[in-house]
Design a protein around this motif. Structure first.
Motif, PDB file in Angstrom:
ATOM      1  N   THR A 117       0.845  -1.195   0.000  1.00 30.33           N
ATOM      2  CA  THR A 117       0.000   0.000   0.000  1.00 30.33           C
ATOM      3  C   THR A 117       0.876   1.239   0.000  1.00 30.33           C
ATOM      4  O   THR A 117       1.866   1.311   0.734  1.00 30.33           O
ATOM      5  N   LEU A 118       0.516   2.184  -0.815  1.00 32.27           N
ATOM      6  CA  LEU A 118       1.237   3.447  -0.837  1.00 32.27           C
ATOM      7  C   LEU A 118       0.867   4.242   0.416  1.00 32.27           C
ATOM      8  O   LEU A 118      -0.315   4.369   0.738  1.00 32.27           O
ATOM      9  N   SER A 119       1.905   4.763   1.068  1.00 31.13           N
ATOM     10  CA  SER A 119       1.624   5.469   2.318  1.00 31.13           C
ATOM     11  C   SER A 119       0.953   6.810   2.033  1.00 31.13           C
ATOM     12  O   SER A 119       1.243   7.447   1.023  1.00 31.13           O
ATOM     13  N   PRO A 120       0.069   7.230   2.911  1.00 37.10           N
ATOM     14  CA  PRO A 120      -0.571   8.533   2.697  1.00 37.10           C
ATOM     15  C   PRO A 120       0.413   9.664   2.946  1.00 37.10           C
ATOM     16  O   PRO A 120       1.253   9.591   3.837  1.00 37.10           O
ATOM     17  N   LEU A 121       0.299  10.696   2.130  1.00 36.85           N
ATOM     18  CA  LEU A 121       1.179  11.853   2.292  1.00 36.85           C
ATOM     19  C   LEU A 121       0.691  12.750   3.419  1.00 36.85           C
ATOM     20  O   LEU A 121       1.472  13.289   4.190  1.00 36.85           O
ATOM     21  N   LEU A 122      -0.609  12.953   3.468  1.00 32.52           N
ATOM     22  CA  LEU A 122      -1.211  13.776   4.508  1.00 32.52           C
ATOM     23  C   LEU A 122      -2.101  12.872   5.344  1.00 32.52           C
ATOM     24  O   LEU A 122      -2.962  12.189   4.790  1.00 32.52           O
ATOM     25  N   PRO A 123      -1.882  12.829   6.637  1.00 33.06           N
ATOM     26  CA  PRO A 123      -2.747  11.980   7.460  1.00 33.06           C
ATOM     27  C   PRO A 123      -4.192  12.441   7.381  1.00 33.06           C
ATOM     28  O   PRO A 123      -4.475  13.636   7.334  1.00 33.06           O
ATOM     29  N   GLY A 124      -5.088  11.502   7.313  1.00 31.31           N
ATOM     30  CA  GLY A 124      -6.510  11.852   7.297  1.00 31.31           C
ATOM     31  C   GLY A 124      -7.070  12.060   5.899  1.00 31.31           C
ATOM     32  O   GLY A 124      -8.264  12.234   5.745  1.00 31.31           O
ATOM     33  N   THR A 125      -6.197  12.053   4.876  1.00 26.51           N
ATOM     34  CA  THR A 125      -6.704  12.188   3.511  1.00 26.51           C
ATOM     35  C   THR A 125      -6.319  10.945   2.723  1.00 26.51           C
ATOM     36  O   THR A 125      -5.610  10.083   3.216  1.00 26.51           O
ATOM     37  N   ARG A 126      -6.797  10.875   1.483  1.00 30.03           N
ATOM     38  CA  ARG A 126      -6.438   9.760   0.622  1.00 30.03           C
ATOM     39  C   ARG A 126      -5.264  10.103  -0.284  1.00 30.03           C
ATOM     40  O   ARG A 126      -4.945   9.379  -1.204  1.00 30.03           O
ATOM     41  N   LEU A 127      -4.656  11.262  -0.022  1.00 34.22           N
ATOM     42  CA  LEU A 127      -3.525  11.693  -0.854  1.00 34.22           C
ATOM     43  C   LEU A 127      -2.354  10.750  -0.614  1.00 34.22           C
ATOM     44  O   LEU A 127      -1.791  10.697   0.465  1.00 34.22           O
ATOM     45  N   HIS A 128      -1.989   9.973  -1.619  1.00 36.52           N
ATOM     46  CA  HIS A 128      -0.976   8.945  -1.440  1.00 36.52           C
ATOM     47  C   HIS A 128       0.307   9.338  -2.148  1.00 36.52           C
ATOM     48  O   HIS A 128       0.319  10.243  -2.997  1.00 36.52           O
ATOM     49  N   SER A 129       1.383   8.640  -1.806  1.00 31.72           N
ATOM     50  CA  SER A 129       2.687   9.020  -2.340  1.00 31.72           C
ATOM     51  C   SER A 129       2.784   8.751  -3.837  1.00 31.72           C
ATOM     52  O   SER A 129       3.700   9.232  -4.492  1.00 31.72           O
TER      53      SER A 129
END
Lengths: 308, 469
Positions: free
Chosen positions: B189-201
């Motif tokens: 799984t690609l780690s999220p860039l911003l916690p709490g959002t679905r914005l992934h690396s």
């Protein structure tokens, strides 16, 4: 296996083929005039939803078929203004028409999802019950319309002077223009005809085949119809062959489950699409063998800008 | 008495390119308002729900990037293909195959918890997308099968394949019979860039990819060949550029990028395979490619805008109760207006005063030609009669044109067209490309390609370049 008698089978196949035949007949004329309209799916959807809405509101099938025809023509007119008037890329414009039509039909039909209508009535035959096989000919008005249209298109294209001009416009728009024929006008006319036929094809699905409306009802049939035109190598009577073949394949998917064929239904569902790809490869011939490729209208999908 | 004349532009100023982006957006808003009105929805509320509300929060902005990422990746690849006149419209299928391949690696690879997992998934996705597009390329180059139709048909095949996998062999045994695979493990799984959002690396892939494609398109020999093949196929053939090679490379590159987008979507956003992994990204990316002017960097901006229509449709569904598919209306309108606006970029509409019409336009009017031969005899002849017709029909200025194009081997056509008088000679941009590529073959080229020339405007009709094999 229970009721695989021939009459219902033929009726199912013809029902599945009919929308393909209607849409493909229209598109064949369009492509013969040198225009590639990839918006079939969008025009069919808009025709389907317009026909359905009118049928729910007024209940007169002639009216709803007329509405479907007119709405298909409107969509085709939009395509014509862009592709012929503003000389846009026909591939992209056709795609835009499909995306637009999908969205528009979803918005227009949102309040009609789940409503049902009385399916289009079949034209009966006197004595059809005495001779069981005559039941094959108990079809809707649209079936006979499609058959007559196919014949008319064939006669028009290959036996009349306007048909000759239309083909000339499609083969070489520069030559046709030099002879004083209005290329854009001929193409626009062909487009409108194709739009009307697609609208009817959509209405057949929403009024008779599955008498209801849901988003994306046509389920890619517009694209198959497009492929069928190529499959038929732009010859009307081969279209009949192709549509029956494809109708039969899509019905096979339904029967396959009943017959307990040991293949996942997904693979049967792939068949029409794979068959289209195979047909494309076979019809198009090899790159080196240029002879067969010449069957495509010479000016297909090339925008026309008049010299001078 | 004046008349309008449509002339091809030789070059378009930058302001026109900006306008070609801005005007369609404005026109779409206007037309969209009309659509809202016709469904008795307040246009202001509709436009607000579609274009303002979705991005008025940090969460909305992150979602915008999440949606724009696959659109950019696919759109860039498609832009390259479209530039070379290769019509790959099956990116949706390549996206699906990429997702299947990436997920397959995640589910069955022996190195379950290692750091190799994500690179392996990405490699598998690139290969699978390229393979799916490669089928189209093979059919096109081997059998001359129309790539529009074959690529599209493969979309449906890919979707049924996905459906079969999630309902059959790959279905999660503990999933209560839902048609989905098990959730991907952390290593896949690609780690999220911003916690709490679905914005992934995975979003970080996007800009480098776009820049790479820009470099390929404008700073490499392959990119140059690609552009020539698209703009002037005859010139490309004379120069010895392999059309088949361009088809293979553009299709496979676009397929690989679409596959990458597919696996990023599964790994970063969805977390498992489900029957419906894409809201039509592959098709929408076609709009993105055109809105971005078939330019990789333009595609980035266009993707953000089109992603907004997706978000807007979600918001409008909640706020106004519109069906989700209404996004298609805006996407369709956007593409219509972009394409229609392209007319103004490609052509100049001139108002010709009467006096000028009389002097320059007489030979150029369409009525002169029919005198050549009787209509009945020439209709029956098809394509082949046209070339023999046109040279005799017009005062051929091709020799002078070709010579001027030969001298014009340097950067641009602008000095040529501006130095010559406004009417006498306008060369199209594609013609100068041919001039650049093959100086020695130009005479034969331009004499054949300028089939219809009139005394008024020397217009090289590039449409005569029919070869695509």
């Amino acid at each position: 296996m229970a009721d695989l008698s021939l009459v219902p089978f033929i009726l199912t196949v013809s029902a599945a083929s009919l929308p393909l035949l209607l849409a493909a007949t229209g598109e064949l004329v369009v492509e013969r005039s040198g225009v590639l309209n990839l918006g079939l799916e969008g025009m069919m959807l808009v025709g389907a939803v317009c026909g359905f809405i009118v049928q729910v509101e007024f209940g007169v099938s002639v009216l709803s078929l007329g509405a479907a025809w007119a709405s298909g023509m409107l969509m085709a007119g939009l395509f014509g203004i862009l592709a012929l008037g503003l000389r846009t890329n026909q591939v992209a414009t056709g795609l835009a028409l499909t995306i637009f039509g999908t969205g528009l039909s979803a918005l227009a039909g949102a309040d009609y999802v789940g409503r049902t209508v009385e399916p289009l009535s079949r034209l009966g035959f006197p004595g059809a019950d005495r001779f069981g096989w005559l039941g094959v000919f108990e079809q809707t008005f649209l079936f006979w319309f499609a058959v007559v249209m196919l014949l008319l298109v064939h006669v028009f294209l290959f036996r009349t002077r306007p048909g000759l001009v239309l083909r000339a416009v499609g083969e070489s728009h520069d030559a046709a223009h030099a002879l004083g024929y209005g290329v854009v006008r001929w193409r626009f006319g062909a487009l409108l005809f194709g739009g009307g036929m697609s609208g009817l094809a959509g209405a057949y699905i929403s009024l008779s085949y599955t008498p209801l409306w849901s988003e994306g009802l046509t389920a890619g049939r517009g694209w198959i119809a497009l492929a069928l035109v190529v499959f038929a190598a732009w010859v009307p009577w081969r279209l009949l062959l192709g549509t029956l073949l494809f109708g039969a394949i899509s019905v096979l998917e339904l029967y396959g489950q009943g017959l307990g064929i040991g293949v996942a239904p997904h693979f049967l569902a792939m068949l029409p699409y794979l068959a289209t790809v195979a047909a494309l490869a076979l019809i198009s011939g090899s790159v080196s063998g240029r002879r067969r490729r010449l069957e495509a209208p010479g000016s297909l999908a090339r925008p026309f800008s008049p010299p001078g | 008495m004046t008349r309008l004349r449509v002339e091809p532009r030789t070059s378009a100023p930058l302001s026109l390119h900006v306008a070609a982006f801005a005007v369609p957006v404005a026109a779409t808003a206007l037309l969209g308002s009309l659509v809202f009105l016709s469904f008795s929805i307040s246009p202001l509320a509709g436009l607000h729900a579609f274009f303002v509300a979705p991005v008025s929060s940090a969460h909305g902005l992150s979602e915008l990037l999440v949606k724009a990422a696959p659109l950019t990746l696919i759109g860039c690849g498609l832009a390259l293909a479209f530039r070379s006149n290769t019509w790959n419209i099956g990116a949706e299928g390549q996206f699906t195959l990429g997702a299947i391949a990436g997920c397959g690696v995640a589910l069955f690879a022996p190195w379950q918890d290692s750091a190799l997992m994500l690179p392996a998934m990405i490699l598998a996705a690139l290969a699978a997308g390229a393979f799916w597009a490669g089928i189209v390329a093979w059919l096109r180059t081997r059998f001359a099968a129309n790539e529009i139709l074959s690529s599209l048909m493969l979309v449906y095949v890919a979707q049924f394949l996905l459906l079969w996998l999630v309902q059959g062999p790959w279905r999660d045994p503990d999933g209560f019979n839902f048609p989905e695979t098990r959730l991907l493990q952390d290593a896949a799984t690609l780690s999220p860039l911003l916690p709490g959002t679905r914005l992934h690396s995975g979003v970080l892939f996007v800009l480098p990819a776009a820049v790479c494609l820009w470099l390929i398109l404008y700073r490499s020999l392959f990119g140059f060949q690609l552009r020539v093949v698209g703009a002037a196929p005859r010139a490309a053939r004379f120069a010895g550029f392999s059309r088949a090679r361009i088809i293979w490379l553009t299709l496979c590159l676009g397929g690989a990028l679409a596959g990458l987008a597919g696996t990023l979507e599964v790994s970063g956003v969805i977390g498992q395979l489900v029957p419906r992994i894409s809201p039509g990204y592959g098709f929408t990316a076609i709009i993105v490619a055109f809105l971005g002017g078939l330019h990789p960097l333009g595609v980035v901006a266009a993707a953000l805008l089109v992603a907004l229509t997706y978000l807007g449709a979600e918001t409008a569904q909640i706020l106004l109760g519109l069906p989700h598919a209404a996004a298609g209306i805006f996407q369709g309108l956007l593409l219509f207006t972009v394409l229609g606006g392209g007319f103004l970029r490609r052509y100049r509409v001139r108002v010709i005063p009467r006096a000028e019409t009389a002097t320059a336009g007489t030979a150029g009017t369409t009525k002169t030609a029919p005198s050549l031969s009787s209509p009945s005899s020439t209709i029956t002849g098809t394509t082949k009669t046209a070339p023999s017709l046109s040279p005799s029909s017009s005062t051929t200025t091709a020799p002078s044109l070709s010579s001027s194009t030969i001298t014009e081997t340097t950067k641009t056509a602008a000095p040529l067209s501006s130095s010559s008088s406004s009417l006498s000679s306008t060369t199209t941009a594609t013609e100068t490309v041919t001039g650049k590529v093959t100086t020695k073959t130009t005479p034969s080229l331009s004499s054949s390609s300028s089939s219809s020339t009139t005394a008024g405007t020397t217009k090289t009709v590039t449409k005569t370049e029919t070869d695509d094999g």
